[in-house]
Design a protein around this motif. Structure first.
Motif, short mmCIF file in Angstrom:
data_model
loop_
_atom_site.label_atom_id
_atom_site.label_comp_id
_atom_site.label_asym_id
_atom_site.label_seq_id
_atom_site.Cartn_x
_atom_site.Cartn_y
_atom_site.Cartn_z
N PRO A 81 59.93 -28.51 54.35
CA PRO A 81 60.09 -29.98 54.34
C PRO A 81 59.24 -30.57 53.21
O PRO A 81 58.21 -30.02 52.85
N PRO A 82 59.67 -31.70 52.64
CA PRO A 82 58.89 -32.30 51.55
C PRO A 82 57.53 -32.78 52.03
O PRO A 82 57.37 -33.15 53.18
N VAL A 83 56.61 -32.77 51.11
CA VAL A 83 55.26 -33.21 51.42
C VAL A 83 55.29 -34.73 51.60
O VAL A 83 55.84 -35.45 50.77
N PRO A 84 54.75 -35.24 52.68
CA PRO A 84 54.76 -36.69 52.86
C PRO A 84 53.93 -37.38 51.77
O PRO A 84 52.83 -36.95 51.47
N VAL A 85 54.52 -38.41 51.18
CA VAL A 85 53.86 -39.15 50.12
C VAL A 85 53.24 -40.39 50.72
O VAL A 85 53.93 -41.19 51.35
N ALA A 86 51.99 -40.56 50.51
CA ALA A 86 51.28 -41.72 51.05
C ALA A 86 51.10 -42.74 49.93
O ALA A 86 50.00 -42.93 49.42
#
Length: 157
Positions: free
Chosen positions: A46-51
């Motif tokens: 899954p893609p890395v969550p972008v904050a």
């Protein structure tokens, strides 16, 4: 040595492909190494969550909206000012047109024959008699020139 013997020698020497002359023979599969057998299967992560901070974006949008509203307000104000100036200029043009008509009427009245005669009498001028003419091609005088006779008006003295 025959071709088959050469092929067998090549096959024994550890080559993967056996040939007889220019013809290829069956491929021998290589045995799998223990490391390759234990390698896990690849799967999609899954893609890395972008904050990403939302505050700068929201401020940018608010700034764009406020700038747009202020721009429209300034534009409408300038249009209204232009309309007021146009109205004032139309009033001024109407006044100037009226003044032009008055001046034209005054000039027409001043050019009337009665006014010109009265102005000439005030200056002491008297009516002349019959005029004499000079014909230009030969210089002949037609008529008899005479000085004007008459008394100047009392107002000219």
């Amino acid at each position: 040595m025959t071709n088959e013997a050469k092929a067998n020698d090549q096959g024994r020497s550890g080559d993967r492909y056996r040939t007889v002359g220019s013809a290829a023979l069956a491929v021998q599969p290589e045995p799998a190494t223990p490391q390759q057998a234990r390698r896990p299967r690849l799967r999609l992560a899954p893609p890395v969550p972008v904050a990403a901070p939302r505050t700068p974006f929201v401020l940018l949008i608010v700034l764009v909206v406020v700038a747009g509203v202020l721009g429209i307000l300034v534009l409408n104000t300038k249009i209204a000012e232009g309309g007021i100036q146009l109205t004032d200029l139309k009033k001024q043009q109407a006044q100037l047109d009226l003044r032009e008509q008055q001046i034209t009427q005054e000039i027409t009245e001043a050019e009337s024959p009665g006014r010109l005669e009265a102005a000439a009498k005030r200056l002491g001028l008297v009516p002349a008699g019959a005029p004499a003419f000079i014909r230009l091609p030969d210089g002949k005088i037609i008529g008899v020139p005479q000085p004007a006779t008459g008394k100047p008006s009392i107002t000219s003295q």
